[in-house]
Motif scaffolding. Structure first.
Motif, PDB file in Angstrom:
ATOM      1  N   ALA A  36       0.830  -1.209   0.000  1.00  0.00           N
ATOM      2  CA  ALA A  36       0.000   0.000   0.000  1.00  0.00           C
ATOM      3  C   ALA A  36       0.865   1.260   0.000  1.00  0.00           C
ATOM      4  O   ALA A  36       0.535   2.244  -0.672  1.00  0.00           O
ATOM      5  N   ARG A  37       1.967   1.229   0.711  1.00  0.00           N
ATOM      6  CA  ARG A  37       2.861   2.384   0.749  1.00  0.00           C
ATOM      7  C   ARG A  37       3.511   2.608  -0.621  1.00  0.00           C
ATOM      8  O   ARG A  37       3.655   3.746  -1.073  1.00  0.00           O
TER       9      ARG A  37
ATOM     10  N   ARG B  24       2.241   1.701  -3.486  1.00  0.00           N
ATOM     11  CA  ARG B  24       1.179   2.204  -4.375  1.00  0.00           C
ATOM     12  C   ARG B  24       1.009   3.710  -4.208  1.00  0.00           C
ATOM     13  O   ARG B  24       0.866   4.445  -5.189  1.00  0.00           O
ATOM     14  N   ARG B  25       1.000   4.184  -2.956  1.00  0.00           N
ATOM     15  CA  ARG B  25       0.845   5.617  -2.702  1.00  0.00           C
ATOM     16  C   ARG B  25       2.039   6.402  -3.250  1.00  0.00           C
ATOM     17  O   ARG B  25       1.878   7.474  -3.831  1.00  0.00           O
ATOM     18  N   ALA B  26       3.246   5.864  -3.062  1.00  0.00           N
ATOM     19  CA  ALA B  26       4.448   6.531  -3.558  1.00  0.00           C
ATOM     20  C   ALA B  26       4.441   6.601  -5.092  1.00  0.00           C
ATOM     21  O   ALA B  26       4.753   7.646  -5.676  1.00  0.00           O
ATOM     22  N   GLU B  27       4.059   5.512  -5.718  1.00  0.00           N
ATOM     23  CA  GLU B  27       3.986   5.477  -7.178  1.00  0.00           C
ATOM     24  C   GLU B  27       2.924   6.476  -7.672  1.00  0.00           C
ATOM     25  O   GLU B  27       3.155   7.228  -8.624  1.00  0.00           O
ATOM     26  N   ALA B  28       1.783   6.507  -7.014  1.00  0.00           N
ATOM     27  CA  ALA B  28       0.713   7.430  -7.393  1.00  0.00           C
ATOM     28  C   ALA B  28       1.170   8.887  -7.232  1.00  0.00           C
ATOM     29  O   ALA B  28       0.876   9.732  -8.086  1.00  0.00           O
ATOM     30  N   ALA B  29       1.901   9.193  -6.158  1.00  0.00           N
ATOM     31  CA  ALA B  29       2.396  10.550  -5.928  1.00  0.00           C
ATOM     32  C   ALA B  29       3.414  10.945  -6.997  1.00  0.00           C
ATOM     33  O   ALA B  29       3.400  12.069  -7.507  1.00  0.00           O
TER      34      ALA B  29
END
Length: 140
Positions: free
Chosen positions: A109-110, A112-117
């Motif tokens: 999940a972390r 995924r958030r980093a990639e999305a950012a």
């Protein structure tokens, strides 16, 4: 994050094409200018044509040109397209990969958030923002 060479080379090629978007570019010309493999650039060009980023024309005077204005091509979207078959980590693969930590991993999940950012930041820029200046021209 680390982008694949496929994406790196694709972005370099697009940056060059964006410097004179109405012009036709051959993969041989781009390969020579960018000092990259012509075969590799041909594969990238095929993918870019398949998804409508560039248009191609065969024969004398042929080549490829941008299908849209550089200011309409968002960097985040370009990276998503070029990285499509290259997930950040194995568990992000379309088939879920073969991760043995699935169901108990707290890293996914972390990431995924980093990639999305990362991609969201690139969504704030277009190809026009990073187009190469014509050779011999300096910034004003």
């Amino acid at each position: 994050m680390k982008l694949t060479l496929f994406t790196d080379y694709g972005l370099r090629m697009l940056m060059r094409m964006a410097s004179d978007p109405a012009r036709m570019y051959s993969t041989s010309e781009l390969a020579n200018e960018l000092k990259l493999s012509r075969n590799h650039l041909s594969k990238i060009m095929q993918q870019l044509a398949r998804v409508g980023i560039v248009t191609t024309q065969r024969g004398g005077g042929g080549g490829a040109r941008l299908a849209k204005s550089p200011d309409q091509l968002v960097l985040g979207e370009l990276v998503r397209l070029l990285e499509e078959d290259h997930p950040l980590v194995e568990c992000f693969a379309k088939d879920g990969g073969a991760c043995t930590l699935d169901g108990q991993c707290r890293l996914k999940a972390r990431l995924r958030r980093a990639e999305a950012a990362f991609l969201a930041d690139l969504d704030n820029s277009t190809l026009a923002d990073i187009a190469l200046r014509p050779i011999g021209k300096r910034p004003e």
